[in-house]
Enzyme design. Structure first.
Site, PDB file in Angstrom:
ATOM      1  N   ASN A  88       0.880  -1.178   0.000  1.00 32.04           N
ATOM      2  CA  ASN A  88       0.000   0.000   0.000  1.00 32.04           C
ATOM      3  C   ASN A  88       0.912   1.220   0.000  1.00 32.04           C
ATOM      4  O   ASN A  88       1.500   1.568   1.027  1.00 32.04           O
ATOM      5  CB  ASN A  88      -0.883  -0.018   1.252  1.00 32.04           C
ATOM      6  CG  ASN A  88      -1.705   1.265   1.384  1.00 32.04           C
ATOM      7  OD1 ASN A  88      -1.835   2.021   0.422  1.00 32.04           O
ATOM      8  ND2 ASN A  88      -2.247   1.493   2.573  1.00 32.04           N
ATOM      9  N   LYS A 142       0.141   4.235  -0.255  1.00 35.76           N
ATOM     10  CA  LYS A 142      -0.515   5.435   0.298  1.00 35.76           C
ATOM     11  C   LYS A 142      -0.266   6.622  -0.638  1.00 35.76           C
ATOM     12  O   LYS A 142      -0.137   6.427  -1.838  1.00 35.76           O
ATOM     13  CB  LYS A 142      -0.027   5.725   1.719  1.00 35.76           C
ATOM     14  CG  LYS A 142      -0.041   4.492   2.611  1.00 35.76           C
ATOM     15  CD  LYS A 142       0.048   4.849   4.054  1.00 35.76           C
ATOM     16  CE  LYS A 142       0.287   3.591   4.877  1.00 35.76           C
ATOM     17  NZ  LYS A 142      -0.097   3.742   6.242  1.00 35.76           N
ATOM     18  N   HIS A 186      -9.595   1.203   4.625  1.00 38.42           N
ATOM     19  CA  HIS A 186      -8.338   1.378   5.361  1.00 38.42           C
ATOM     20  C   HIS A 186      -8.607   2.307   6.548  1.00 38.42           C
ATOM     21  O   HIS A 186      -9.427   3.229   6.451  1.00 38.42           O
ATOM     22  CB  HIS A 186      -7.273   1.974   4.433  1.00 38.42           C
ATOM     23  CG  HIS A 186      -5.900   1.943   5.026  1.00 38.42           C
ATOM     24  ND1 HIS A 186      -5.491   2.859   5.966  1.00 38.42           N
ATOM     25  CD2 HIS A 186      -4.854   1.100   4.835  1.00 38.42           C
ATOM     26  CE1 HIS A 186      -4.247   2.575   6.329  1.00 38.42           C
ATOM     27  NE2 HIS A 186      -3.833   1.519   5.654  1.00 38.42           N
ATOM     28  N   GLU A 240      -7.095   4.727   7.607  1.00 40.03           N
ATOM     29  CA  GLU A 240      -6.906   6.160   7.283  1.00 40.03           C
ATOM     30  C   GLU A 240      -8.135   6.714   6.565  1.00 40.03           C
ATOM     31  O   GLU A 240      -8.472   7.890   6.723  1.00 40.03           O
ATOM     32  CB  GLU A 240      -5.613   6.333   6.459  1.00 40.03           C
ATOM     33  CG  GLU A 240      -4.388   6.099   7.346  1.00 40.03           C
ATOM     34  CD  GLU A 240      -3.151   5.596   6.632  1.00 40.03           C
ATOM     35  OE1 GLU A 240      -3.087   5.660   5.390  1.00 40.03           O
ATOM     36  OE2 GLU A 240      -2.234   5.108   7.329  1.00 40.03           O
ATOM     37  N   GLU A 262      -5.655  -4.877  10.526  1.00 37.42           N
ATOM     38  CA  GLU A 262      -4.644  -3.829  10.718  1.00 37.42           C
ATOM     39  C   GLU A 262      -4.939  -3.073  12.005  1.00 37.42           C
ATOM     40  O   GLU A 262      -5.751  -2.125  12.003  1.00 37.42           O
ATOM     41  CB  GLU A 262      -4.677  -2.846   9.544  1.00 37.42           C
ATOM     42  CG  GLU A 262      -4.370  -3.475   8.207  1.00 37.42           C
ATOM     43  CD  GLU A 262      -3.732  -2.462   7.264  1.00 37.42           C
ATOM     44  OE1 GLU A 262      -2.623  -2.710   6.803  1.00 37.42           O
ATOM     45  OE2 GLU A 262      -4.336  -1.397   7.034  1.00 37.42           O
ATOM     46  N   GLY A 301       2.163   2.293  10.641  1.00 34.30           N
ATOM     47  CA  GLY A 301       3.112   3.387  10.457  1.00 34.30           C
ATOM     48  C   GLY A 301       3.787   3.843  11.739  1.00 34.30           C
ATOM     49  O   GLY A 301       4.407   4.900  11.773  1.00 34.30           O
ATOM     50  N   SER A 332       3.129  -2.100  10.376  1.00 36.09           N
ATOM     51  CA  SER A 332       4.582  -2.124  10.581  1.00 36.09           C
ATOM     52  C   SER A 332       5.202  -3.493  10.309  1.00 36.09           C
ATOM     53  O   SER A 332       6.167  -3.874  10.987  1.00 36.09           O
ATOM     54  CB  SER A 332       4.935  -1.610  11.980  1.00 36.09           C
ATOM     55  OG  SER A 332       4.507  -0.265  12.112  1.00 36.09           O
TER      56      SER A 332
END
Ligand code: PEP
Length: 248
Positions: A9, A11, A94, A96, A166, A172, A211
């Site tokens: 991904n 991003k 996701h 985010e 996730e 991250g 991560s």
């Protein structure tokens, strides 16, 4: 036996030049990967992925899509557009998107249904925040997230989705869930999938994301219900991404 899937991904990262170097680096070392490999690029770079990856063992996908089919939805990208550029996968829900763009469980479920009806494989993301984990709510939160999707699907469609667990606190941040902790949630998710379709649930790939890197991939990917990874930061470095693919 489920074949592993490693999905990058990117991003909102990359440029024509940086992507060309990254894709060339990955392609050079991946003649016949023993797992499935996908890169999910920002929409403007899907044409570049198509040009660079057609004929390679790597497929590509998007990071989001519109729930609408076409029309007056400024800024949105439809499933038909993703198909025009050769996408096979699309990340949906996701954390985010959920946190910064207000995507609800209900919208994630509708997007999943639309992706499936267009013939795209949705990578449906679920995961708890740190506060939810500390309050002992992890199973309930991921259960609600996945149930919203399951409620909108036919039992036969279950076989066509990929799920990504996730934990939000691991994305991250450099903090990874321990393999045991991730496995526990993956098992909970597979049990939820089995309530819809026990046979298909055995074949659904459940990826871990948060991560994952060359140092922790081996232990995570050794867990019985971890069928691959959704990789953010480490997918931007050819060497790291290739190492994870090799481990898988
Ligand atoms: C992600 O963006 O889905 C992700 C898991 O990112 P990272 O690997 O950087 O934590």
């Amino acid at each position: 036996m489920r074949r592993k899937l490693i999905a990058g991904n990117w991003k909102m990262n990359g440029s024509l030049a940086a992507n060309a170097a990254l894709l060339a680096g990955i392609k050079a070392e991946l003649a016949q990967p023993a797992c499935d490999v996908v890169v999910c690029a920002p929409a403007p770079y899907l044409a570049q992925c198509k040009a660079e990856l057609t004929g390679s063992p790597i497929v590509w996908g998007a990071q989001d899509m519109s729930v609408h089919e076409f029309g007056a939805y400024t800024g949105e990208v439809s499933t038909a557009m993703l198909l025009d550029f050769g996408c096979k996968y699309v990340i949906i829900g996701h954390s985010e998107r959920r946190a910064y763009h207000g995507e609800s469980n209900e919208l994630v479920a509708r997007k999943t249904a639309r992706a499936l009806s267009a013939g795209l494989t949705p990578i449906v993301c679920v995961g708890e925040t740190l506060a939810e984990r500390e309050a002992g709510q992890t199973d309930a939160v991921v259960g609600q997230q996945i149930n919203a999707v399951l409620e909108t699907l036919d039992a036969s469609a279950l076989a066509k989705i990929v799920v990504a667990y996730e934990p939000v606190w691991a994305i991250g941040t450099g903090k990874t869930a321990t393999p045991q902790l991730a496995q526990e949630v993956h098992a909970v998710l597979r049990a939820k999938l089995a309530t819809k379709n026990p046979m298909a649930a055995d074949n659904v790939k459940i990826l871990y994301g948060g991560s994952m890197n060359p140092d922790n991939a081996k232990e995570l990917l050794a867990m019985p219900d971890i069928d691959g990874g959704l990789i953010g930061g480490a997918a931007l470095k050819a060497e790291d991404f290739l190492t994870i693919i090799q481990v898988a």
